[in-house]
Design a protein around this motif. Sequence first.
Motif, PDB file in Angstrom:
ATOM      1  N   GLU A 204     -40.438   7.326  -5.787  1.00  0.00           N
ATOM      2  CA  GLU A 204     -41.620   6.980  -4.989  1.00  0.00           C
ATOM      3  C   GLU A 204     -42.412   8.228  -4.612  1.00  0.00           C
ATOM      4  OE1 GLU A 204     -42.802   4.126  -4.661  1.00  0.00           O
ATOM      5  OE2 GLU A 204     -41.099   2.921  -5.306  1.00  0.00           O
ATOM      6  N   MET A 205     -41.729   9.301  -4.249  1.00  0.00           N
ATOM      7  CA  MET A 205     -42.424  10.529  -3.874  1.00  0.00           C
ATOM      8  C   MET A 205     -43.067  11.195  -5.068  1.00  0.00           C
ATOM      9  SD  MET A 205     -39.774  12.052  -1.027  1.00  0.00           S
ATOM     10  CE  MET A 205     -40.769  13.518  -0.787  1.00  0.00           C
ATOM     11  N   GLU A 207     -44.237   9.467  -7.829  1.00  0.00           N
ATOM     12  CA  GLU A 207     -45.344   8.637  -8.314  1.00  0.00           C
ATOM     13  C   GLU A 207     -46.455   8.482  -7.291  1.00  0.00           C
ATOM     14  OE1 GLU A 207     -43.608   4.942  -9.546  1.00  0.00           O
ATOM     15  OE2 GLU A 207     -42.657   5.829 -11.326  1.00  0.00           O
ATOM     16  N   ARG A 208     -46.109   8.435  -5.996  1.00  0.00           N
ATOM     17  CA  ARG A 208     -47.064   8.362  -4.887  1.00  0.00           C
ATOM     18  C   ARG A 208     -47.876   7.065  -4.838  1.00  0.00           C
ATOM     19  NH1 ARG A 208     -45.196  11.860  -1.592  1.00  0.00           N
ATOM     20  NH2 ARG A 208     -47.115  11.580  -0.411  1.00  0.00           N
ATOM     21  N   GLN A 209     -47.600   6.107  -5.693  1.00  0.00           N
ATOM     22  CA  GLN A 209     -48.411   4.880  -5.727  1.00  0.00           C
ATOM     23  C   GLN A 209     -48.088   3.928  -4.580  1.00  0.00           C
ATOM     24  OE1 GLN A 209     -48.766   2.826  -9.553  1.00  0.00           O
ATOM     25  NE2 GLN A 209     -47.910   4.640 -10.556  1.00  0.00           N
ATOM     26  N   VAL A 211     -46.335   4.944  -1.631  1.00  0.00           N
ATOM     27  CA  VAL A 211     -46.054   5.654  -0.381  1.00  0.00           C
ATOM     28  C   VAL A 211     -47.136   5.325   0.648  1.00  0.00           C
ATOM     29  CG1 VAL A 211     -45.921   7.926   0.716  1.00  0.00           C
ATOM     30  CG2 VAL A 211     -44.787   7.524  -1.480  1.00  0.00           C
ATOM     31  N   GLN A 214     -45.275   9.676   5.516  1.00  0.00           N
ATOM     32  CA  GLN A 214     -43.992  10.364   5.454  1.00  0.00           C
ATOM     33  C   GLN A 214     -43.961  11.537   6.415  1.00  0.00           C
ATOM     34  OE1 GLN A 214     -44.784  11.875   1.225  1.00  0.00           O
ATOM     35  NE2 GLN A 214     -43.467  13.497   2.047  1.00  0.00           N
ATOM     36  N   LEU A 219     -39.471   8.438   4.989  1.00  0.00           N
ATOM     37  CA  LEU A 219     -40.515   7.990   4.080  1.00  0.00           C
ATOM     38  C   LEU A 219     -40.794   6.520   4.341  1.00  0.00           C
ATOM     39  CD1 LEU A 219     -42.222   8.935   1.543  1.00  0.00           C
ATOM     40  CD2 LEU A 219     -40.532   7.700   0.184  1.00  0.00           C
ATOM     41  N   PHE A 221     -42.757   3.278   2.630  1.00  0.00           N
ATOM     42  CA  PHE A 221     -43.343   2.879   1.348  1.00  0.00           C
ATOM     43  C   PHE A 221     -43.246   1.371   1.158  1.00  0.00           C
ATOM     44  CE2 PHE A 221     -38.868   3.420   0.552  1.00  0.00           C
ATOM     45  CZ  PHE A 221     -38.531   2.465  -0.402  1.00  0.00           C
ATOM     46  N   GLU A 321     -48.568  -1.733  -4.815  1.00  0.00           N
ATOM     47  CA  GLU A 321     -49.452  -0.588  -4.992  1.00  0.00           C
ATOM     48  C   GLU A 321     -50.755  -0.768  -4.204  1.00  0.00           C
ATOM     49  OE1 GLU A 321     -46.507  -0.870  -8.126  1.00  0.00           O
ATOM     50  OE2 GLU A 321     -48.041  -2.318  -7.460  1.00  0.00           O
ATOM     51  N   SER A 325     -51.810   1.458  -0.863  1.00  0.00           N
ATOM     52  CA  SER A 325     -53.082   2.202  -0.833  1.00  0.00           C
ATOM     53  C   SER A 325     -53.941   1.758   0.340  1.00  0.00           C
ATOM     54  CB  SER A 325     -53.839   2.036  -2.150  1.00  0.00           C
ATOM     55  OG  SER A 325     -54.258   0.689  -2.333  1.00  0.00           O
ATOM     56  N   ARG A 328     -52.283   3.286   3.404  1.00  0.00           N
ATOM     57  CA  ARG A 328     -52.382   4.746   3.357  1.00  0.00           C
ATOM     58  C   ARG A 328     -53.786   5.227   3.715  1.00  0.00           C
ATOM     59  NH1 ARG A 328     -50.190   5.134  -1.307  1.00  0.00           N
ATOM     60  NH2 ARG A 328     -52.122   5.206  -2.530  1.00  0.00           N
TER      61      ARG A 328
END
Length: 350
Positions: A204-205, A207-209, A211, A214, A219, A221, A321, A325, A328
């Motif tokens: 996950e860290m 790819e960042r999609q 998350v 953090q 973390l 996600f 995803e 986003s 985030r």
Amino acid sequence: MPEWRKDPLVERWVVIATERGKRPCDFKVPVDEKKEGRCPLCPGNEKETPPEIIAFREQGTRRDTPGWWVRVVPNKFPAVRVEAKEGVRRHGVYELMDGLGAHEVVVEAPDHDAYLVTQNNRQFEEVIWAWRQRHLDLRRDSRLKYIHIFKNFGQTAGASLEHTHSQIIATPMIPVDVREELQGMRRYTQATGRCILCDVLDQEMAERQRVVTQTDKFLSFAPFASRFPFETWIVPREHQHDFGEIRPDQVPDMARVLRDTLLRLRESLGGPPYNLVLHTAPVNETDTMHYHWHVEILPRLTIMAGFELGTGFYINPTPPELAASTLREQEVFCLPPVMEHAQREVTRYV
């Protein structure tokens, strides 16, 4: 095109309905009606609850009186009781036992109109310390095998009281969901020598999609095979099987990530009802070091119907995803801090 996605922890398949792509504005968030009447959890009404088990309170104030900022009491209408007898009985092909266990209420703040998410990080930390202290105390009863910490927010999620609170139920058996996670994590460790959730965090860290947010130690996600729209997990980045072993240096990070995630859900979705559950290793059991404890936040934006109830599969109309986003990128507004406590007890850290 819809996708079947497999949860690597429990090998459960989920349908991600990618063509629907439901965003926050596509969900109708129910508005809870305010209840009138005397609240048993408010300061001044302490005699309306069973005697407190622990309380973080101002020095010089007496038990079961105002002056507390976190208070834990037995549930007045418990689902299980600690005085029940241990032992399984047979009745033909059936098994049964008395309702052994413990059921407690954690009052998370004195203010009736406050929400947990409107508290500052320090108050969040105090709630986490109360969870930990009760977890460590309840496990001393060797009859108990699992201590379930959870929070229901909103009437749709099962909250029967408005005053911000969470609950703890200790049981003499391991819940099915936790047992499945234990077995799945054990299989992965035996096959690879690693922890599946540690590997999930690494991916996950990278790819960042999915998350959301953090810190150095935690973390947040959206799981790859999310069962529910905007489902979010908060996981310690260091392998830790037992929530009871959380360290003082981890608590501020957990409080910050938990509060930030809940704020993002509130601002993005308009304060949806949700269930928060803390999954940790069973107590008074061996062979649990491969487990990795975590918090699951499960917004109640859809209704389980015939397909879910009949198959155990879930249909999620919001790809994780997209959910991640959205959360985030959500601007989080700073809330005014609550008054800090002038004198703070230290016995809660024992």
